[in-house]
Design an enzyme around this catalytic site. Structure first.
Site, PDB file in Angstrom:
ATOM      1  N   ARG A  58       0.840  -1.213   0.000  1.00 21.94           N
ATOM      2  CA  ARG A  58       0.000   0.000   0.000  1.00 21.94           C
ATOM      3  C   ARG A  58       0.865   1.248   0.000  1.00 21.94           C
ATOM      4  O   ARG A  58       0.488   2.290  -0.539  1.00 21.94           O
ATOM      5  CB  ARG A  58      -0.968   0.013   1.201  1.00 21.94           C
ATOM      6  CG  ARG A  58      -1.757   1.320   1.317  1.00 21.94           C
ATOM      7  CD  ARG A  58      -3.032   1.219   2.160  1.00 21.94           C
ATOM      8  NE  ARG A  58      -2.845   0.459   3.384  1.00 21.94           N
ATOM      9  CZ  ARG A  58      -2.175   0.906   4.456  1.00 21.94           C
ATOM     10  NH1 ARG A  58      -1.647   2.105   4.466  1.00 21.94           N
ATOM     11  NH2 ARG A  58      -2.054   0.136   5.512  1.00 21.94           N
ATOM     12  N   TYR A 111     -16.007  15.391 -15.701  1.00 27.68           N
ATOM     13  CA  TYR A 111     -16.465  14.003 -15.528  1.00 27.68           C
ATOM     14  C   TYR A 111     -17.464  13.930 -14.369  1.00 27.68           C
ATOM     15  O   TYR A 111     -17.185  14.400 -13.258  1.00 27.68           O
ATOM     16  CB  TYR A 111     -15.242  13.122 -15.250  1.00 27.68           C
ATOM     17  CG  TYR A 111     -15.543  11.657 -15.182  1.00 27.68           C
ATOM     18  CD1 TYR A 111     -15.910  10.944 -16.316  1.00 27.68           C
ATOM     19  CD2 TYR A 111     -15.446  10.967 -13.982  1.00 27.68           C
ATOM     20  CE1 TYR A 111     -16.192   9.591 -16.252  1.00 27.68           C
ATOM     21  CE2 TYR A 111     -15.716   9.604 -13.914  1.00 27.68           C
ATOM     22  CZ  TYR A 111     -16.086   8.925 -15.048  1.00 27.68           C
ATOM     23  OH  TYR A 111     -16.353   7.583 -14.978  1.00 27.68           O
TER      24      TYR A 111
HETATM   25  C1  PLP Z   1     -13.150   7.813 -16.794  1.00 27.19           C
HETATM   26  C2  PLP Z   1     -12.783   9.162 -16.333  1.00 27.19           C
HETATM   27  C3  PLP Z   1     -12.507   9.432 -14.973  1.00 27.19           C
HETATM   28  C4  PLP Z   1     -12.679   8.391 -13.896  1.00 27.19           C
HETATM   29  O1  PLP Z   1     -11.806   7.324 -14.050  1.00 27.19           O
HETATM   30  P1  PLP Z   1     -12.111   5.816 -13.571  1.00 27.19           P
HETATM   31  O2  PLP Z   1     -10.876   5.106 -13.966  1.00 27.19           O
HETATM   32  O3  PLP Z   1     -13.346   5.352 -14.294  1.00 27.19           O
HETATM   33  O4  PLP Z   1     -12.325   5.849 -12.099  1.00 27.19           O
HETATM   34  C5  PLP Z   1     -12.102  10.704 -14.636  1.00 27.19           C
HETATM   35  N1  PLP Z   1     -11.971  11.683 -15.560  1.00 27.19           N
HETATM   36  C6  PLP Z   1     -12.241  11.465 -16.870  1.00 27.19           C
HETATM   37  C7  PLP Z   1     -12.095  12.584 -17.844  1.00 27.19           C
HETATM   38  C8  PLP Z   1     -12.650  10.210 -17.302  1.00 27.19           C
HETATM   39  O5  PLP Z   1     -12.929  10.004 -18.600  1.00 27.19           O
END
Ligand code: PLP
Length: 396
Positions: A58, A111
């Site tokens: 970790r 996002y």
């Molecule tokens: C997919 C995505 C995330 C989140 O990532 P995960 O790996 O699904 O947790 C964050 N920012 C953007 C722009 C994304 O496309």
């Protein structure tokens, strides 16, 4: 080998690979939870002694550190910290850098879960937030408050493909004593290096372009300075959203071909976007490589390519969207992006189906909006697939 003065492609292949006792050419998978306290020279037990060595996965693991060192060099940062997911990266950044009473300004089309985590959860701990269209810097300036600690932008952003001026956002943030964080997932470090433009931190969902093979979920944060890197690392060790060594091995394997994949997909996207723009079934196309994109010139200045993400609006609205989604054969009907395979999605019925229609429209997610992540297949096959699907929407 010290790759820090090498070119981008050389870094992709060679940066961060640790010296291994057996001369392994690729990074070995150190699938272990813990590390013996040893004397580095003699290999014997050493009471209280690890001196810069590994202790517990970790806290750090050589396979994960190899990936971190590689991405840190690609982004020209001091150091990187890898997480279990992109949202693991986002949550670590929020928790490491924000306290009760602080405020954050962010891109309105960021996002979804990055905004959800802030509005639904960080708010419970006294962190305030403002979401504005940061592609217009006047909105960003107006949203800054005396307690603004973080400006968090996503550029290009999803699914509207809006572009924010990173250098200008850094100036605005720094003038107010705040840090600039850039979610660089959509561009990848091949097309955009936010730290070189003034950002303090860059984060990625490595699930997308960095891994590029749709088989791993992961995240990473790259810090410009040693102090920020230590802050992020210290938070992650307590939070526990660390990347697993097997996950890191797969991402390192995918990463080596980032430039090849990104360039190939962009070549096709540059053909698909104007082809879509000329189609009678399509109302408009948003691709940052098209002169019709409102921030086309800015993207040309701050990026070294336009990438492979295309959004377009079907004239037939939701019903046409349903027909196209049910008709494509080559393009996979799935969320996510940045892999070797072409993926298509209809945000109004898929990723953003839970949003009230008026909120969706306010965020630019119209009923007929389709998002395409162009893969590395032959472009003729991608066009043929879209052609047969679009034809079915006529008169429907
Ligand atoms: C997919 C995505 C995330 C989140 O990532 P995960 O790996 O699904 O947790 C964050 N920012 C953007 C722009 C994304 O496309």
């Amino acid at each position: 080998m010290d790759t820090r003065s090498c070119g981008f492609n050389t870094k992709l292949v060679h940066a961060g690979i640790p010296d291994d006792a057996h001369g392994s050419v690729v990074t070995p998978i150190y699938q272990t939870s813990t590390f013996a306290f040893r004397d580095a020279q003699q290999g014997a037990n050493r009471f209280a002694g690890t001196e810069g060595g590994y202790i517990y996965t970790r806290i750090g693991n050589p396979t994960t550190v190899a990936l971190e060192e590689n991405v840190a060099q690609l982004e020209n940062g001091f150091g990187a910290t890898a997480m279990a997911s992109g949202m693991g990266a986002v949550s670590t950044v929020y928790l490491a850098l924000l306290s009760a009473g602080d405020h954050i300004v962010s891109t309105d089309s960021v996002y979804g879960p990055s905004r959800g985590l802030m509005e639904k959860h960080m708010s419970r701990f006294g962190v305030a937030s403002s979401y504005v269209d940061t592609s217009d810097l006047a909105n960003l300036r107006a949203a800054m408050r005396p307690n603004t600690k973080l400006v968090y932008i996503e550029t290009p952003s999803n699914p509207a493909m809006s572009v924010t001026d990173i250098a200008a956002a850094a100036e605005i943030a720094h003038a107010a004593g705040a840090l600039l964080v850039v979610d660089n997932t959509f561009a990848s470090p091949h097309l955009q290096k936010p730290l070189d433009l003034g950002a303090d931190l860059v984060l990625h969902s490595v699930t997308k372009f960095i891994n590029g093979h749709a088989d791993v979920v992961g995240g990473i944060v790259v810090s410009k300075t040693e102090a920020l890197h230590k802050q992020i690392r210290a938070m992650l060790i307590n939070l526990g959203a660390n990347m697993d060594p097997h996950q890191a091995y797969l991402v390192s394997r995918g990463l080596k071909t980032l430039a090849l994949r990104v360039e190939r997909a962009e070549q096709s996207a540059r053909l698909v976007a104007p082809w879509l723009e000329a189609r009678p079934e399509v109302a408009w196309v948003r691709y940052i490589g098209l002169p019709s994109h409102p921030q086309h010139a800015l993207a040309g200045r701050q990026m070294t390519g336009y990438g492979s993400m295309i959004a377009f609006e079907l004239k037939g609205g939701t019903e046409a969207g349903r027909i196209v989604m049910d008709s494509v054969k080559l393009a996979g009907l799935a969320v996510s992006l940045g892999g070797v395979e072409t993926l298509i999605s209809h945000p109004a019925s898929m990723t953003h189906a839970g949003m009230a229609r008026e909120n969706r429209l306010a965020a630019g997610i119209t009923d007929g909006l389709v998002r395409l992540s162009i893969g590395i297949e032959d472009v003729e096959d991608i066009l043929a697939d879209l052609d047969q699907a679009l034809r079915r929407t006529v008169g429907a």
